[in-house]
Design a protein around this motif. Structure first.
Motif, PDB file in Angstrom:
ATOM      1  N   SER A  74     -16.266  31.178 -18.404  1.00  0.00           N
ATOM      2  CA  SER A  74     -17.062  30.028 -18.830  1.00  0.00           C
ATOM      3  C   SER A  74     -16.262  28.736 -18.733  1.00  0.00           C
ATOM      4  O   SER A  74     -16.824  27.644 -18.864  1.00  0.00           O
ATOM      5  N   PHE A 261     -21.152  35.087 -14.626  1.00  0.00           N
ATOM      6  CA  PHE A 261     -21.386  34.280 -15.822  1.00  0.00           C
ATOM      7  C   PHE A 261     -22.836  34.395 -16.278  1.00  0.00           C
ATOM      8  O   PHE A 261     -23.117  34.502 -17.476  1.00  0.00           O
ATOM      9  N   GLN A 265     -24.082  35.811 -19.865  1.00  0.00           N
ATOM     10  CA  GLN A 265     -24.979  35.038 -20.725  1.00  0.00           C
ATOM     11  C   GLN A 265     -26.221  35.842 -21.082  1.00  0.00           C
ATOM     12  O   GLN A 265     -26.670  35.834 -22.229  1.00  0.00           O
TER      13      GLN A 265
END
Length: 276
Positions: A74, A261, A265
């Protein structure tokens, strides 16, 4: 006189007499994943041990339930242009190159006390330590291909040498997660202990070592990690970091990181456990 330890943000340092320094990755809410400051502060710790004769053994562990989850995806460079982004990545890679070289050439023994998942650079650098003690629940993984990265931390040399070529391929090329039990069988992990015994055992080993002849230990380490092997590791580090820079600025790596990513998430928002 009390020794002044470096004041760090992502790493916690504790001095144990006589001469044992405990370094703990200290981002437990992020599974001790590594941001740029993590690499630079770890490098600072290695420079501190190199210049402080009173430090005779370094123990590396993690706070919380992970040893280190590897690079924090991140936290990626957000630059105004591709050129600036490439410069930022290059600066970060040079820090990692220097850190790895300090691990290779450490004047003192390094003991890793693996308290949980060891991923990416947190996994590969274990092979540069003098002793690895682990809890049974720890998992070891190098998801390089999944991120369109390449081998780092000298794993292109150390993993085939320690684990054997096929297991090294399985981890580096195919990203297989390996248990602590198998790592013990393969020789990367020296001892498996209960979680509550991990740091006490590591401290006992370290304090016993510092009471013994430092000259004798130094001679034996130099014979085991002879100059030829050190030179080989330094060359491997340079080759890996050169290639990793090219990988990190590539389009397929950027796409792979974005996809990873997004999956992390999604897993977080749904309450599912993320895959190491």
């Amino acid at each position: 006189m009390t020794m002044q330890l470096p004041q760090l943000q992502t790493i916690e340092l504790t001095l144990h007499e006589p001469g044992v320094l405990v370094m703990a990755f200290n981002r437990p809410s992020r599974m001790n994943s590594m941001v740029p400051e993590s690499y630079s502060e770890w490098k600072q710790v290695m420079e501190f041990t190199a210049s402080t004769p009173a430090i005779r053994v370094l123990i590396i562990t993690g706070n919380g339930r992970a040893y280190s989850a590897g690079q924090d995806l991140s936290i990626m460079p957000q630059s105004a242009s591709e050129e600036e982004e490439a410069k930022d990545i290059h600066r970060r890679n040079e820090v990692t190159r220097g850190l790895t070289k300090l691990l290779i050439t450490s004047r003192i023994p390094i003991i890793a006390a693996v308290n949980g998942p060891a991923i990416g650079y947190g996994c590969t650098t274990l092979a540069l330590c003098d002793l690895v003690i682990s809890v049974e629940s720890a998992v070891f993984r190098t998801p390089f291909a999944e991120l369109a990265f390449c081998a780092e931390g000298c794993s292109s040399v150390t993993f085939p040498r320690i684990l054997g070529p096929m297991v090294a391929n399985d981890m580096i090329l195919f990203g297989r997660a390996v248990s602590a039990v198998e790592m013990h069988q393969r020789g990367l992990v020296s001892r498996i202990v209960k979680p509550e015994e991990l740091l006490p055992v590591a401290l006992k080993v370290a304090t016993t070592m510092v009471k013994q002849s430092q000259t004798a230990i130094g001679v034996s380490r130099a014979l085991i990690r002879n100059q030829s092997y050190i030179d080989e590791l330094v060359r491997a580090n340079d080759a890996e970091m050169d290639q990793l820079y090219l990988r990190m600025i590539s389009k397929d790596a950027k796409q792979a990181i974005a996809q990873m990513f997004a999956r992390l998430q999604a897993a977080g928002s749904s309450g599912r456990k993320s895959k190491f």
